[in-house]
Design an enzyme around this catalytic site. Structure first.
Site, PDB file in Angstrom:
ATOM      1  CG  ASN A 109       8.696  13.313 -14.078  1.00 14.04           C
ATOM      2  OD1 ASN A 109       8.888  12.063 -12.925  1.00 14.04           O
ATOM      3  ND2 ASN A 109       7.958  14.225 -13.456  1.00 14.04           N
TER       4      ASN A 109
ATOM      5  CD  GLU B 232      -2.478  -1.987   8.469  1.00 14.12           C
ATOM      6  OE1 GLU B 232      -1.628  -2.000   8.164  1.00 14.12           O
ATOM      7  OE2 GLU B 232      -2.770  -0.372   9.072  1.00 14.12           O
TER       8      GLU B 232
ATOM      9  CG  ASP C  15      10.085   8.105 -12.613  1.00 10.73           C
ATOM     10  OD1 ASP C  15       9.583   9.352 -13.070  1.00 10.73           O
ATOM     11  OD2 ASP C  15      11.225   8.206 -12.856  1.00 10.73           O
TER      12      ASP C  15
ATOM     13  CG  ASP D 141      11.033  12.154 -10.575  1.00 10.85           C
ATOM     14  OD1 ASP D 141      10.577  11.183 -11.071  1.00 10.85           O
ATOM     15  OD2 ASP D 141      10.397  13.068  -9.403  1.00 10.85           O
TER      16      ASP D 141
ATOM     17  CG  ASP E  76       4.799   9.823 -11.853  1.00 11.46           C
ATOM     18  OD1 ASP E  76       4.306   9.319 -13.429  1.00 11.46           O
ATOM     19  OD2 ASP E  76       6.364  10.702 -12.421  1.00 11.46           O
TER      20      ASP E  76
ATOM     21  CG  ASP F 198      -3.969   4.424   1.914  1.00  8.94           C
ATOM     22  OD1 ASP F 198      -3.795   4.062   3.527  1.00  8.94           O
ATOM     23  OD2 ASP F 198      -3.314   2.850   1.896  1.00  8.94           O
TER      24      ASP F 198
ATOM     25  CG  HIS G  54       2.562  -0.716   1.769  1.00  8.43           C
ATOM     26  ND1 HIS G  54       1.092  -1.492   2.012  1.00  8.43           N
ATOM     27  CD2 HIS G  54       2.338   0.097   2.850  1.00  8.43           C
ATOM     28  CE1 HIS G  54       0.384  -0.361   2.991  1.00  8.43           C
ATOM     29  NE2 HIS G  54       1.534   0.119   3.827  1.00  8.43           N
ATOM     30  CG  ASP G  55       2.845  -1.678   5.566  1.00  5.86           C
ATOM     31  OD1 ASP G  55       4.030  -1.080   5.335  1.00  5.86           O
ATOM     32  OD2 ASP G  55       1.389  -1.841   6.438  1.00  5.86           O
TER      33      ASP G  55
ATOM     34  CG  ASP H 244      -2.738   3.241   7.329  1.00  2.79           C
ATOM     35  OD1 ASP H 244      -1.898   2.460   7.122  1.00  2.79           O
ATOM     36  OD2 ASP H 244      -2.339   4.303   8.395  1.00  2.79           O
TER      37      ASP H 244
HETATM   38  C1  GLC Z   1       0.191   0.889   8.306  1.00  3.89           C
HETATM   39  C2  GLC Z   1       0.336   1.258   6.513  1.00  3.89           C
HETATM   40  C3  GLC Z   1       1.703   1.320   7.315  1.00  3.89           C
HETATM   41  C4  GLC Z   1       2.503   2.641   7.048  1.00  3.89           C
HETATM   42  C5  GLC Z   1       1.409   2.610   9.272  1.00  3.89           C
HETATM   43  C6  GLC Z   1       2.195   4.248   9.593  1.00  3.89           C
HETATM   44  O1  GLC Z   1       0.521   0.044   8.604  1.00  3.89           O
HETATM   45  O2  GLC Z   1       0.246   0.167   6.296  1.00  3.89           O
HETATM   46  O3  GLC Z   1       3.028   1.353   5.653  1.00  3.89           O
HETATM   47  O4  GLC Z   1       3.170   2.803   8.268  1.00  3.89           O
HETATM   48  O5  GLC Z   1       0.121   2.547   8.590  1.00  3.89           O
HETATM   49  O6  GLC Z   1       0.638   4.413   8.924  1.00  3.89           O
HETATM   50 CA    CA Z   2       8.287  10.474 -11.576  1.00  6.29          CA
END
Ligand code: GLC
Ligand code: CA
Length: 561
Positions: free
Chosen positions: A23, A256, A21, A25, A29, A98, A330-331, A199
């Protein structure tokens, strides 16, 4: 296998909200990323995959896009993004964006129009159906819990959403939708980006008529994957996307693709004429979760099973398609918590897992924070969790299914996507150095022991080990292109294999356990001398490798000459 830059590179995944981050908040970013580019350069990665930074109301942290050609206010401006891209390119780092085109946000102007009236010109941009017998059009379950359909008052019909109700699915049958998407992709490519991570790209095509899913339990809604995963027109849509857009650029594309088999992967990412360069498969990630896992189900995984899955992917794709190697994103829970030991052997096992993804054939993807061995978190209250999937599933389990809240919370601790979304731990100061404000999600309290500043100062750290692996990969084509052969197939603790490129041969030995098994080199492998490439423990480089008593989570790579 044919040479290509996207096979030789190492990718680093950034989840911008939790990266840095700039700034105060409390939200990571674009300028935060800009400030950390030198760090990523030092790590040695070649490509950044940036999770969505487009305008979004953030129901699913940017995977619900309300404007594909604008930047999310909290992340900065398009000018910031352009500056970031320019700086990255100056440093020789490529940018993969993405691409989320299975659905938009319900706040996208297409959907705002679409819901107004049945004869609105945007009506067919989405998938609308009247109810059936006063209920949803079919029994599909949303990935985030509940029905995949949402009733919409203005036109008294339901719209389909495979994910949250704020993520209506686009109607890919409509050529206008496809044209808009291709134009948008081209707009970003013209700005100079180096690829797309796509995605849930294998869910674009739904079986006509949207038939009911098989009923597999007493639940009201069921997994309808057979009617939308690798659907009837998927290849046609992607072939068109390739013709209209992708084929005109030298880019990395990675789909993905949940539930894919090696055969699907070869069809999608065929070495000669695939529509994509590679895909993310999920078989190894699903070893510890039931398909369509709900709160209340986790299962242990076994090394034999992991070997079977990875070996099949290595062998089936050899000379046909290209693998992407990852153990977290991230999932998913943190890789060291899921596949290693996040307690006593955290450092050793994090290094072992790094060795694993770098030494198999395929492009390695490092998820932010894994290079310092960040772990799962266990917040005390469900209120501390931010992820829409986690919150929905917990509510469903506790309120609708009567699951004991403590048990539900335990599953959240093990499986929540927020495990990977706590802020990157930069140093041991307040809020782990991520922000000087209040972070949007709490930092993992272990940041005093696990943080980047300490890792940089320690020559034996996980960070420096990653740095060395990346460098080795750059210097040794056998690591990128060598063919894979599993040895000691039925060993329950040791995962060992060779990689061979013409005369060059490497032996990789990984002890996936906290025990000290003895490695015996099979007689079939002969050599004159060895050279140690890397090991996560002190070793005597001249040690005989015919028989080695391995230490907990020991990982070693040797060249056989
Ligand atoms: C993919 C992404 C996930 C998202 C899902 C819906 O699996 O990696 O984070 O919630 O698609 O877009
Ligand atoms: Ca920020």
């Amino acid at each position: 296998m044919k040479r290509a830059w996207w096979k030789e590179c190492v990718v680093y995944q950034i989840y911008p909200r939790s990266f840095y981050d700039s700034n105060s908040d409390g939200i990571g970013d674009l300028r935060g990323i800009l400030q950390k580019l030198d760090y990523l350069k030092e790590l040695g990665i070649d490509v950044i995959w940036l999770c969505p930074v487009y305008r979004s109301p953030n129901d699913d942290n940017g995977y619900d896009i309300s404007d594909y050609q604008a930047i999310m206010d909290e992340f900065g401006t398009l000018a910031d993004w352009e500056e970031l891209l320019a700086e990255m390119h100056k440093l020789g780092i490529r940018l993969v964006m993405d691409l989320v085109v299975n659905h938009t946000s319900d706040e996208h102007h297409w959907f705002q129009e679409s819901r107004k009236a049945k004869d609105n010109p945007y009506r067919d941009f989405y998938i609308w159906h009247p109810g059936k017998d006063g209920r949803e059009p079919n029994n599909w379950r949303s990935f985030f819990g509940g029905s995949a359909w949402q009733y919409d008052e203005p036109t008294r019909e339901y719209y389909l959403h495979l994910f949250s109700k704020k993520q209506p699915d686009l109607n890919w049958e409509n050529p206008r939708v496809r044209r808009e998407i291709y134009q948008m992709m081209d707009w970003w490519l013209q700005k100079g980006i180096d690829g797309f991570r796509m995605d849930v790209i294998n869910m674009l095509s739904k079986v006509p008529g949207l038939p009911d899913a098989p009923v597999v339990s007493a639940d009201r809604y069921h997994f309808g994957g057979q009617h939308f995963v690798n659907g009837p027109r998927l290849m046609e849509f992607l072939t068109e996307m390739k013709q209209k857009v992708l084929s005109r650029y030298d880019i990395l594309t990675v789909g993905e693709t949940p539930f894919v088999t090696t055969r699907d992967a070869i069809e999608l990412a065929d070495e000669e004429n695939g529509v994509l360069k590679m895909v993310f498969q999920f078989e190894h990630m699903d070893l510890s979760a039931e398909i369509g896992a709900e709160v209340g189900t986790t299962k242990p995984w076994s090394l034999l099973h992991l070997k079977e899955v990875m070996t099949r992917w290595q062998q089936d794709l050899e000379n046909r398609a290209w693998n992407s190697m990852y153990l977290g994103n991230h999932d998913q829970p943190r890789s060291v918590s899921q596949f290693g030991d996040d307690g006593q052997y955290r450092v050793e096992s994090a290094k072992l897992l790094a060795t694993f993804i770098h030494m198999l054939q395929g492009t390695p993807y490092i998820y932010q924070g894994d290079e310092i061995g960040m772990t799962n978190v266990a917040f005390e209250s469900i209120e501390d969790y931010r992820d829409v999937a986690t919150r929905n599933m917990y509510r469903e389990a506790v309120e609708e299914k009567g699951v004991d809240p403590n048990l539900a919370l335990q599953v959240v601790h093990a499986k929540s996507r927020d495990n990977a979304r706590t802020p990157v731990q930069w140093d041991s100061g307040e809020q782990a150095g991520f922000t000087t404000g209040t972070p949007w999600i709490k930092v993992n309290p272990n940041y005093k022991e696990i943080n980047l500043a300490d890792s940089l100062a320690d020559p034996d750290s996980i960070f420096h080990y990653y740095q060395k692996l990346i460098q080795l990969r750059r210097e040794n084509p056998v690591i990128v292109y060598g063919s894979y052969d599993l040895i000691l197939e039925s060993h329950e603790e040791i995962y060992a294999f060779t990689r061979t490129l013409e005369e060059d041969r490497l032996l990789v030995i990984l002890n996936f356990s906290r025990n000290s098994p003895v490695f015996h080199l099979p007689d079939s492998i002969s050599f004159v001398s060895t050279e140690l490439l890397i090991n996560n423990y002190e070793v005597n480089p001249d040690k005989d490798i015919h028989e080695i008593t391995l230490r907990p989570y020991e990982a070693g790579v040797y060249r056989l000459k």
